[in-house]
Design a protein around this motif. Structure first.
Motif, mmCIF file in Angstrom:
data_model
loop_
_atom_site.group_PDB
_atom_site.id
_atom_site.type_symbol
_atom_site.label_atom_id
_atom_site.label_comp_id
_atom_site.label_asym_id
_atom_site.label_seq_id
_atom_site.Cartn_x
_atom_site.Cartn_y
_atom_site.Cartn_z
ATOM 1 N N LYS A 69 15.515 45.233 -23.494
ATOM 2 C CA LYS A 69 15.186 43.831 -23.197
ATOM 3 C C LYS A 69 15.357 42.922 -24.418
ATOM 4 C CE LYS A 69 13.732 44.725 -18.952
ATOM 5 N NZ LYS A 69 14.011 46.158 -18.920
ATOM 6 N N THR A 70 16.348 43.260 -25.241
ATOM 7 C CA THR A 70 16.601 42.446 -26.434
ATOM 8 C C THR A 70 17.995 41.816 -26.430
ATOM 9 O OG1 THR A 70 17.361 44.419 -27.627
ATOM 10 C CG2 THR A 70 15.036 43.784 -27.890
ATOM 11 N N GLN A 71 18.831 42.166 -25.455
ATOM 12 C CA GLN A 71 20.173 41.585 -25.372
ATOM 13 C C GLN A 71 20.418 41.058 -23.955
ATOM 14 O OE1 GLN A 71 23.092 44.433 -26.695
ATOM 15 N NE2 GLN A 71 22.492 44.235 -28.850
ATOM 16 N N TYR A 72 20.768 39.783 -23.890
ATOM 17 C CA TYR A 72 21.052 39.117 -22.627
ATOM 18 C C TYR A 72 22.530 38.725 -22.615
ATOM 19 C CZ TYR A 72 15.987 38.759 -21.903
ATOM 20 O OH TYR A 72 14.661 39.034 -21.723
ATOM 21 N N THR A 73 23.318 39.399 -21.787
ATOM 22 C CA THR A 73 24.751 39.126 -21.711
ATOM 23 C C THR A 73 25.054 38.410 -20.398
ATOM 24 O OG1 THR A 73 25.211 41.141 -22.988
ATOM 25 C CG2 THR A 73 27.046 40.137 -21.797
ATOM 26 N N LEU A 74 25.789 37.305 -20.506
ATOM 27 C CA LEU A 74 26.082 36.489 -19.314
ATOM 28 C C LEU A 74 27.577 36.263 -19.187
ATOM 29 C CD1 LEU A 74 23.268 34.928 -20.738
ATOM 30 C CD2 LEU A 74 23.225 34.400 -18.299
ATOM 31 N N PHE A 124 28.593 26.316 -27.759
ATOM 32 C CA PHE A 124 28.389 25.003 -28.372
ATOM 33 C C PHE A 124 26.988 24.482 -28.094
ATOM 34 C CE2 PHE A 124 28.478 20.384 -27.471
ATOM 35 C CZ PHE A 124 28.693 19.910 -28.760
ATOM 36 N N THR A 125 26.539 24.604 -26.845
ATOM 37 C CA THR A 125 25.227 24.076 -26.457
ATOM 38 C C THR A 125 24.101 24.753 -27.211
ATOM 39 O OG1 THR A 125 26.044 23.560 -24.231
ATOM 40 C CG2 THR A 125 23.649 23.710 -24.521
ATOM 41 N N PHE A 126 24.103 26.081 -27.227
ATOM 42 C CA PHE A 126 22.975 26.811 -27.801
ATOM 43 C C PHE A 126 23.103 27.052 -29.309
ATOM 44 C CE2 PHE A 126 22.910 28.031 -23.294
ATOM 45 C CZ PHE A 126 21.604 27.687 -22.987
ATOM 46 N N HIS A 127 24.301 27.349 -29.773
ATOM 47 C CA HIS A 127 24.468 27.655 -31.198
ATOM 48 C C HIS A 127 24.708 26.405 -32.043
ATOM 49 C CE1 HIS A 127 26.678 28.820 -34.874
ATOM 50 N NE2 HIS A 127 25.900 29.886 -34.847
ATOM 51 N N ASP A 128 25.687 25.600 -31.644
ATOM 52 C CA ASP A 128 26.068 24.461 -32.471
ATOM 53 C C ASP A 128 25.093 23.290 -32.378
ATOM 54 O OD1 ASP A 128 28.224 26.017 -33.004
ATOM 55 O OD2 ASP A 128 29.684 24.821 -31.905
ATOM 56 N N GLU A 153 20.047 35.235 -31.873
ATOM 57 C CA GLU A 153 21.458 35.262 -32.262
ATOM 58 C C GLU A 153 22.320 34.979 -31.038
ATOM 59 O OE1 GLU A 153 24.821 38.266 -34.222
ATOM 60 O OE2 GLU A 153 22.725 38.908 -34.001
ATOM 61 N N VAL A 154 23.253 34.044 -31.187
ATOM 62 C CA VAL A 154 24.149 33.688 -30.085
ATOM 63 C C VAL A 154 25.566 34.111 -30.451
ATOM 64 C CG1 VAL A 154 24.946 31.833 -28.576
ATOM 65 C CG2 VAL A 154 22.678 31.688 -29.626
ATOM 66 N N GLU A 155 26.207 34.910 -29.589
ATOM 67 C CA GLU A 155 27.554 35.415 -29.867
ATOM 68 C C GLU A 155 28.512 35.018 -28.744
ATOM 69 O OE1 GLU A 155 27.864 39.545 -31.558
ATOM 70 O OE2 GLU A 155 25.797 39.636 -30.796
ATOM 71 N N LEU A 156 29.678 34.558 -29.139
ATOM 72 C CA LEU A 156 30.755 34.245 -28.196
ATOM 73 C C LEU A 156 31.655 35.472 -28.114
ATOM 74 C CD1 LEU A 156 32.221 32.110 -26.442
ATOM 75 C CD2 LEU A 156 33.456 31.409 -28.505
ATOM 76 N N LEU A 157 31.565 36.240 -27.012
ATOM 77 C CA LEU A 157 32.322 37.490 -26.899
ATOM 78 C C LEU A 157 33.756 37.257 -26.450
ATOM 79 C CD1 LEU A 157 29.623 39.868 -25.369
ATOM 80 C CD2 LEU A 157 30.099 39.316 -27.759
ATOM 81 N N ASP A 158 33.949 36.360 -25.467
ATOM 82 C CA ASP A 158 35.287 35.972 -25.035
ATOM 83 C C ASP A 158 35.172 34.668 -24.264
ATOM 84 O OD1 ASP A 158 34.671 36.586 -22.249
ATOM 85 O OD2 ASP A 158 34.999 38.688 -22.738
ATOM 86 N N ASP A 159 36.273 34.239 -23.612
ATOM 87 C CA ASP A 159 36.268 32.944 -22.930
ATOM 88 C C ASP A 159 35.243 32.850 -21.799
ATOM 89 O OD1 ASP A 159 38.189 32.020 -24.587
ATOM 90 O OD2 ASP A 159 39.862 32.295 -23.185
ATOM 91 N N PHE A 218 23.085 36.762 -26.031
ATOM 92 C CA PHE A 218 21.920 36.347 -26.807
ATOM 93 C C PHE A 218 21.179 37.609 -27.251
ATOM 94 C CE2 PHE A 218 22.886 32.979 -23.841
ATOM 95 C CZ PHE A 218 22.734 31.814 -24.578
ATOM 96 N N SER A 219 20.923 37.731 -28.544
ATOM 97 C CA SER A 219 20.229 38.900 -29.081
ATOM 98 C C SER A 219 18.882 38.479 -29.656
ATOM 99 C CB SER A 219 21.070 39.576 -30.169
ATOM 100 O OG SER A 219 22.312 40.016 -29.632
ATOM 101 N N LEU A 220 17.810 39.159 -29.213
ATOM 102 C CA LEU A 220 16.455 38.850 -29.648
ATOM 103 C C LEU A 220 15.991 39.870 -30.684
ATOM 104 C CD1 LEU A 220 16.846 37.557 -26.776
ATOM 105 C CD2 LEU A 220 14.394 37.872 -26.438
ATOM 106 N N GLU A 221 15.125 39.448 -31.583
ATOM 107 C CA GLU A 221 14.576 40.365 -32.581
ATOM 108 C C GLU A 221 13.654 41.381 -31.937
ATOM 109 O OE1 GLU A 221 12.703 37.747 -35.332
ATOM 110 O OE2 GLU A 221 14.594 37.106 -36.276
ATOM 111 N N LYS A 222 12.934 40.956 -30.882
ATOM 112 C CA LYS A 222 12.046 41.841 -30.127
ATOM 113 C C LYS A 222 11.963 41.321 -28.699
ATOM 114 C CE LYS A 222 7.956 39.347 -31.792
ATOM 115 N NZ LYS A 222 6.650 39.481 -32.489
ATOM 116 N N PRO A 223 11.568 42.156 -27.737
ATOM 117 C CA PRO A 223 11.513 41.724 -26.331
ATOM 118 C C PRO A 223 10.615 40.506 -26.145
ATOM 119 C CG PRO A 223 11.274 44.098 -26.501
ATOM 120 C CD PRO A 223 11.190 43.569 -27.899
ATOM 121 N N ASN A 224 11.036 39.624 -25.255
ATOM 122 C CA ASN A 224 10.272 38.419 -24.938
ATOM 123 C C ASN A 224 10.482 38.117 -23.456
ATOM 124 O OD1 ASN A 224 9.137 35.907 -24.606
ATOM 125 N ND2 ASN A 224 10.276 34.918 -26.247
#
Length: 412
Positions: A110-115, A136-140, A160-166, A171-177
């Motif tokens: 429960k620490t990584q949310y991939t959409l 852009f919305t969440f990171h920038d 942490e917000v990562e752009l994996l592809d188009d 979203f990566s969390l330090e601990k579950p929330n």
């Protein structure tokens, strides 16, 4: 020749079909004349078909139709919800947050949310939606130190917000929330329009008056301001909407500065989303409206700071605070609120320690070692322990930003 006899002669030569069409033409001409004489100012509704008009109350009017700045203005929040959409949405029927613009996958920890975005998403201007808009919305914007919405910025602190592809964002969390998923209903902003706007200046940008979103409705006209301070926003159905098309073609929001102004204009409205207090009577006594009670998923509460030595080490002080507050008496002062007691529903609210009793509250404080001091002007009404330390607690309340609707009400 007698004109009347001529007309009769011509009319007799008509077939039944000719007479029927002529009669229709005469009726149409008469209706046009009646309209011109009696309704010169458009009292007939020849405007946009299928228009739903909703009334809202906001001292700040329509300030920013931008999903990142709707925390403090109900009018902005209502309009923005139709203009913008998020990765996820709240489903009132299921009572849960479900997929919307994207499909969600969560890892076992429960620490990584991939959409992953839906195929074929488009902005109101026809441009394609990609994961770059989400990044852009969440990171920038939101995670930028200069971004002015502290509440939203705090919600994504340490994320942490990562752009994996188009089409994919993570979203990566330090601990579950368990509450993090609620942040993903936030509306997405268009990168291709706002990429050169400093997040610090976004609140004042013209985009907020005529925004471009992905929601079921789009803003097609500038916000109107009337001499009596009313404001109006008109929305049309979005032809690019990715989900089921809404039945209502056009939405009109009229925003009033105060409730009395709305009541005066009540017959111009089809609905009002939030009616509170004494003004419910104006709608209950109006046959055009039906009052539908509903509960908002929000509550106000007092939390005890267990880092405080007095509260942490002395359970009798905590007990006295609970028993000193008569919640039923307090709630009786509000016509449109209901008691929730606690968000932790597993607590037994019938237990004696949750029942108000001022005498028991006094006894609990005495058991805690606090008694009233000397009966003089300086110490009257103050409790002290055996060492002479006064019983003092600080109450901290949320201070809304200056200029917001809540801040103005507090100042009034």
């Amino acid at each position: 020749m007698n004109p009347f006899k001529f007309v009769v002669k011509v009319f007799k030569s008509y077939t039944f079909g000719d007479m029927f069409l002529s009669a229709l033409a005469v009726v149409a001409i008469l209706l046009m004349i009646v309209k011109m004489i009696f309704f010169p100012y458009g009292l007939f509704n020849f405007g946009k078909p299928n228009v739903y008009t909703e009334g809202l109350i906001s001292k700040n009017g329509i300030a920013n139709i931008n999903p990142l700045f709707v925390d403090y203005n109900e009018a902005d929040r209502e309009i923005s919800a139709l203009v913008f959409s998020g990765l996820l949405k709240y489903d009132a029927v299921k009572g849960a947050i479900v997929d919307d613009m994207a499909k969600l996958a969560v890892n076992e920890d429960k620490t990584q949310y991939t959409l992953v975005l839906r195929e074929g998403l488009k902005w109101h201007d026809g441009e394609p939606v990609t994961a770059e808009d989400v990044y852009f919305t969440f990171h920038d914007v939101i995670k930028n130190p200069a971004f002015p919405n502290e509440i939203l910025k705090t919600n994504f602190a340490g994320i942490e917000v990562e752009l994996l592809d188009d089409m994919t964002i993570k979203f990566s969390l330090e601990k579950p929330n368990v509450f993090f998923i609620a942040n993903l209903v936030t509306g997405i902003l268009p990168y291709h329009i706002l990429k050169n706007v400093d997040p610090a200046d976004l609140l004042q940008n013209e985009f907020n008056k005529k925004p471009i979103g992905t929601g079921p409705y789009m803003v097609t006209e500038p916000v109107k301001i009337f001499p009596d301070a009313r404001m109006q926003a008109t929305l049309n159905r979005n032809p690019y909407y990715y989900a089921e098309m809404p039945d209502i073609e056009n939405f009109r929001f009229i925003v009033y500065s105060y409730p009395e102004q709305l009541i005066e204009d009540i017959n111009s409205l089809n609905g009002v989303p939030k009616v509170t207090g004494k003004y419910t009577l104006d709608f209950r006594n109006n046959d055009r409206f039906e009052l539908i009670p509903y509960e908002l998923p929000q509550y106000m509460a007092v939390f005890l700071n267990m880092e405080s030595a007095i509260l942490k080490e002395n359970e009798y002080v905590r007990l006295a605070l609970r028993k000193a507050i008569d919640k039923e008496e307090l709630m009786a002062k509000f016509l449109d609120k209901i008691p929730v007691d606690t968000p932790l529903m597993q607590l037994d609210q019938e237990d004696w320690k949750y029942q108000p009793d001022k005498d028991q509250a006094h006894g609990a404080l005495k058991e805690a070692g606090y008694s009233y001091g000397e009966d003089d002007t300086e110490h009257v009404g103050i409790r002290y322990d055996e060492e002479g330390n006064a019983l003092e607690l600080s109450l901290i309340a949320l201070a809304y930003p200056e200029g917001t609707e809540q801040a103005n009400e507090a100042n009034d």
